[in-house]
Scaffold this motif. Structure first.
Motif, short mmCIF file in Angstrom:
data_model
loop_
_atom_site.label_atom_id
_atom_site.label_comp_id
_atom_site.label_asym_id
_atom_site.label_seq_id
_atom_site.Cartn_x
_atom_site.Cartn_y
_atom_site.Cartn_z
N ASN A 135 -10.35 10.65 -17.72
CA ASN A 135 -10.79 11.00 -16.37
C ASN A 135 -9.62 11.53 -15.55
N TYR A 136 -9.95 12.23 -14.48
CA TYR A 136 -8.96 12.74 -13.54
C TYR A 136 -9.02 11.90 -12.25
N THR A 137 -7.91 11.80 -11.58
CA THR A 137 -7.84 11.11 -10.30
C THR A 137 -7.20 12.05 -9.27
N ILE A 138 -7.85 12.17 -8.11
CA ILE A 138 -7.30 12.96 -7.00
C ILE A 138 -7.08 12.02 -5.83
N GLU A 139 -5.84 11.96 -5.33
CA GLU A 139 -5.53 11.10 -4.19
C GLU A 139 -5.23 11.95 -2.96
N VAL A 140 -5.63 11.42 -1.79
CA VAL A 140 -5.36 12.08 -0.51
C VAL A 140 -4.44 11.17 0.29
N VAL A 141 -3.26 11.66 0.65
CA VAL A 141 -2.32 10.85 1.44
C VAL A 141 -1.76 11.70 2.56
N PHE A 142 -1.35 11.01 3.62
CA PHE A 142 -0.67 11.66 4.74
C PHE A 142 0.82 11.38 4.58
N THR A 143 1.64 12.41 4.49
CA THR A 143 3.06 12.22 4.20
C THR A 143 3.95 12.54 5.38
N GLY A 144 3.33 12.74 6.55
CA GLY A 144 4.15 12.94 7.75
C GLY A 144 4.66 11.61 8.25
N VAL A 145 5.09 11.57 9.52
CA VAL A 145 5.64 10.35 10.09
C VAL A 145 4.58 9.70 10.96
N VAL A 146 4.15 8.52 10.60
CA VAL A 146 3.24 7.72 11.42
C VAL A 146 4.10 6.81 12.28
N THR A 147 3.81 6.76 13.57
CA THR A 147 4.65 5.98 14.48
C THR A 147 4.84 4.56 13.98
N GLY A 148 6.07 4.16 13.86
CA GLY A 148 6.38 2.79 13.46
C GLY A 148 6.29 2.54 11.97
N GLU A 149 6.00 3.55 11.16
CA GLU A 149 5.86 3.36 9.73
C GLU A 149 6.73 4.37 8.98
N THR A 150 7.09 4.01 7.77
CA THR A 150 7.94 4.88 6.95
C THR A 150 7.29 5.25 5.62
N THR A 151 6.17 4.61 5.28
CA THR A 151 5.51 4.88 4.00
C THR A 151 4.37 5.86 4.18
N PRO A 152 4.00 6.58 3.12
CA PRO A 152 2.84 7.49 3.20
C PRO A 152 1.57 6.71 3.53
N LEU A 153 0.66 7.38 4.20
CA LEU A 153 -0.59 6.75 4.62
C LEU A 153 -1.69 7.16 3.66
N PHE A 154 -2.23 6.18 2.91
CA PHE A 154 -3.29 6.44 1.94
C PHE A 154 -4.60 6.73 2.66
N LEU A 155 -5.26 7.83 2.29
CA LEU A 155 -6.50 8.22 2.95
C LEU A 155 -7.70 8.23 2.01
N GLY A 156 -7.51 8.09 0.71
CA GLY A 156 -8.67 8.03 -0.17
C GLY A 156 -8.39 8.54 -1.57
N ARG A 157 -9.31 8.24 -2.49
CA ARG A 157 -9.15 8.65 -3.88
C ARG A 157 -10.50 9.05 -4.46
N TRP A 158 -10.50 10.17 -5.19
CA TRP A 158 -11.64 10.55 -6.01
C TRP A 158 -11.30 10.31 -7.49
N VAL A 159 -12.19 9.69 -8.21
CA VAL A 159 -12.01 9.48 -9.65
C VAL A 159 -13.16 10.18 -10.36
#
Length: 587
Positions: free
Chosen positions: A1-25
């Protein structure tokens, strides 16, 4: 199977890690070497992901992407504080709507009937009642229970009992706003939206003021907006600082009514401004310094200029409909700009500001306001109905770009009856479009048929005087151009501006008729020469005490359109021929 992930890689105030927004499998697939296959994604986006993805940081069952889309707080498990977790509630951002999602449903399909709700923040759903699993497009509509079960008026036109939906309020509940903000909402209904109105709960009153609701106007699509709150003149109270509750009431095309309650926080601190003093007469470019401030910060400062109606001590007016922007700034301290009158028509003007802060509190004058020093209280009242005492008045300065006294300003000519005809008609129509012209009168007629409004010689009360009348409301409107020495200081600066006098409930002209063709009457030496041609009447050579009056038939015959009289002497009456060449019936 294939997996597609959606993440936000900009800067979220007060955070340093990417923001996970969802996954299609994708679905499982098998491919043989050298062959090609199409990968199928039959499962919906998984917005939560695995625990390590941190797709639901607050543990409320609503993924990061949905928290963003539905306007909830990604750090609170119950954003609206109503006791239901965000991921369990159909409307997680609205504390007035508490409906749990049905087992097997989602926030896009609250009743788990496979049809998406119609008030999605994106695209469009088809379920006209996403809180009832028996209502969805394609359902069997019995047409005997008053419920539109298939979301189609065509099936049972009389059973639509679904009220409109009201959502996406702007400003959001609890937002701090100023007096002149607007309230906007999205209103939808399959039967069409008929009316949307808005009512405030006066903190000093026990109930919503539905006696004087404010209409919300369609702005395009499903968006409806109020007028600016502080200028609507629909509420019988003044705003105060603090919380103000309100409701929106929407009615659809078949009479179903929905209401939505919310509240805002008013902060009504009035912007302040000072403008450097101007000389009364401006003969060249002049530097003007502007200083503005507001507790919430300045959004814009705009300086306007408008002609002022030099009517004398009673009723001098500035009309904002005639204004022109001369300078604007988004800087709190304003600054200095140069005002150059060389591009203005000769006359007297008012310079005044409009200040807007970041909360939409506006400091501005009324659409029509008195000239300082001439008005009833010597001030220009601000248009700020949110508070009783706005704490000061707008600085308004008068100036003229002509300093010559006692002579006609360059570019002006002595005024004939026709000179101001179109302008007089327009001035009266601005006040009452139903008022019709019943008379034109000139005092101080000269032998050439002209009244020299700039003259400082003999004669009193020289003027052209246009009279209009509304026969239904008994409203008389007089538009008058006076000679300069009668009302203007300094002289010769306002002969191009009329005085407008409005008299209500006045039966003065009730027996007059509208003038049939006033534009056909001509100012000419032919008319004045006919004074002496009237058999048996003493001759009038045209002097500055003469009075000429174009009017309708009262109290003579329909052919009588003009009266000419001397100072204490006889009168002549003339026929409707234009130009007037025959006078008859001297007293």
């Amino acid at each position: 199977n294939y997996t597609i992930e959606v993440v936000f890689t900009g800067v979220v105030t007060g955070e340093t890690t990417p923001l996970f927004l969802g996954r299609w499998v994708s679905d499982l697939f098998v491919v043989t070497s050298g062959k090609v296959t199409d990968v199928v994604f039959s499962s919906a986006l998984d917005p939560l992901g695995r625990p390590a993805d941190d797709g639901d940081a607050d543990g409320d069952g609503l993924g990061n992407v949905d928290e963003i889309i539905w306007g909830t707080d990604r750090t609170l498990d119950d954003s609206d504080g109503d006791g239901l977790l965000d991921g369990e509630e159909c409307d997680p951002a609205e504390d007035t709507l508490r409906f749990p999602i049905t087992s097997g449903g989602t926030i896009e399909n609250c009743d788990a009937d496979s049809a998406l709700r119609i008030d999605l923040p994106w695209g469009s759903g088809t379920d006209c009642d996403d809180r009832n699993a028996d209502v969805f497009p394609g359902a069997t509509d019995s047409c005997d229970d008053g419920v539109d079960q298939d979301c189609s008026e065509a099936t049972c036109p009389s059973d639509d009992q679904i009220a409109p939906t009201i959502s996406a309020l702007t400003p959001a509940t609890g937002t701090t706003i100023g007096c002149h903000a607007r309230v906007t909402a999205t209103v939808r209904d399959p039967a069409g939206v008929s009316t949307v109105v808005f009512a405030l709960l006066d903190p000093a009153a026990p109930t919503l003021d539905w006696d004087t609701p404010a209409p919300m106007s369609a702005q395009g699509g499903d968006i409806f907006s109020t007028m600016k709150l502080g200028t609507s003149n629909l509420f019988q109270y003044f705003f105060t600082n603090g919380r103000w509750d309100y409701e929106i009431r929407a009615t659809d095309g078949v009479g179903n009514i929905a209401t939505h309650a919310s509240h805002l926080l008013m902060q009504l601190d009035l912007p302040t401004i000072t403008v450097s003093a101007l000389p009364m007469v401006i003969t060249g470019p002049t530097d003007v310094t502007v200083q503005a401030s507001a507790p919430a910060g300045i959004a814009t400062v705009t300086m306007f200029i408008a002609p002022y109606d030099a009517a004398g001590s009673a009723g001098s007016q500035i009309y904002r409909s005639n204004e022109t922007v001369v300078w604007s700034s988004t800087t709190a301290d304003g600054g200095t700009f140069s005002l150059d009158p060389s591009g203005l028509a000769l006359g007297t003007y008012a310079l005044y500001p409009v200040v807007v802060d970041t909360l939409f509190n506006e400091l501005k004058p009324f659409a029509e306001f008195d000239v300082p020093g001439f008005g009833p209280d010597g001030t220009a009242d601000p248009d700020y109905s949110c508070v009783f005492d706005p704490g000061g008045y707008l600085p308004v300065h008068l100036f003229s770009n002509d300093s010559t006294a006692g002579t006609l300003p360059p570019g002006f000519e002595p005024a004939t009856m026709r000179t101001h005809f179109d302008e007089a008609v327009a001035a009266a129509a601005d006040i009452d479009a139903s008022a019709v012209l019943v008379g034109i009168r000139g005092w101080g007629i000269q032998s050439d048929g002209i009244i020299d409004l700039s003259s400082f010689g003999a004669g009193n009360f020289k003027k052209w005087w246009y009279t209009f009348f509304n026969f239904t409301d008994d409203r008389r409107i007089e538009v008058i151009w006076w000679a300069a020495q009668e009302v203007c200081t300094p002289p010769a600066t306002c002969d191009a501006q009329p005085e407008v006098v409005v008299t209500e409930n006045d039966p003065f002209a009730s027996s007059l008729d509208p003038m049939a063709d006033p534009a056909a009457l001509l100012d000419s030496d032919t008319m004045v020469a006919s004074y002496t041609a009237s058999t048996g009447c003493p001759g009038l050579t045209g002097h500055e005490d003469d009075d000429i009056w174009y009017k309708s038939n009262e109290p003579f015959t329909a052919d009588d359109v003009v009266t000419i009289s001397g100072n204490g002497g006889p009168s002549w009456k003339g026929t409707a021929a234009a130009p007037i060449s025959e006078l008859w019936t001297c007293n």
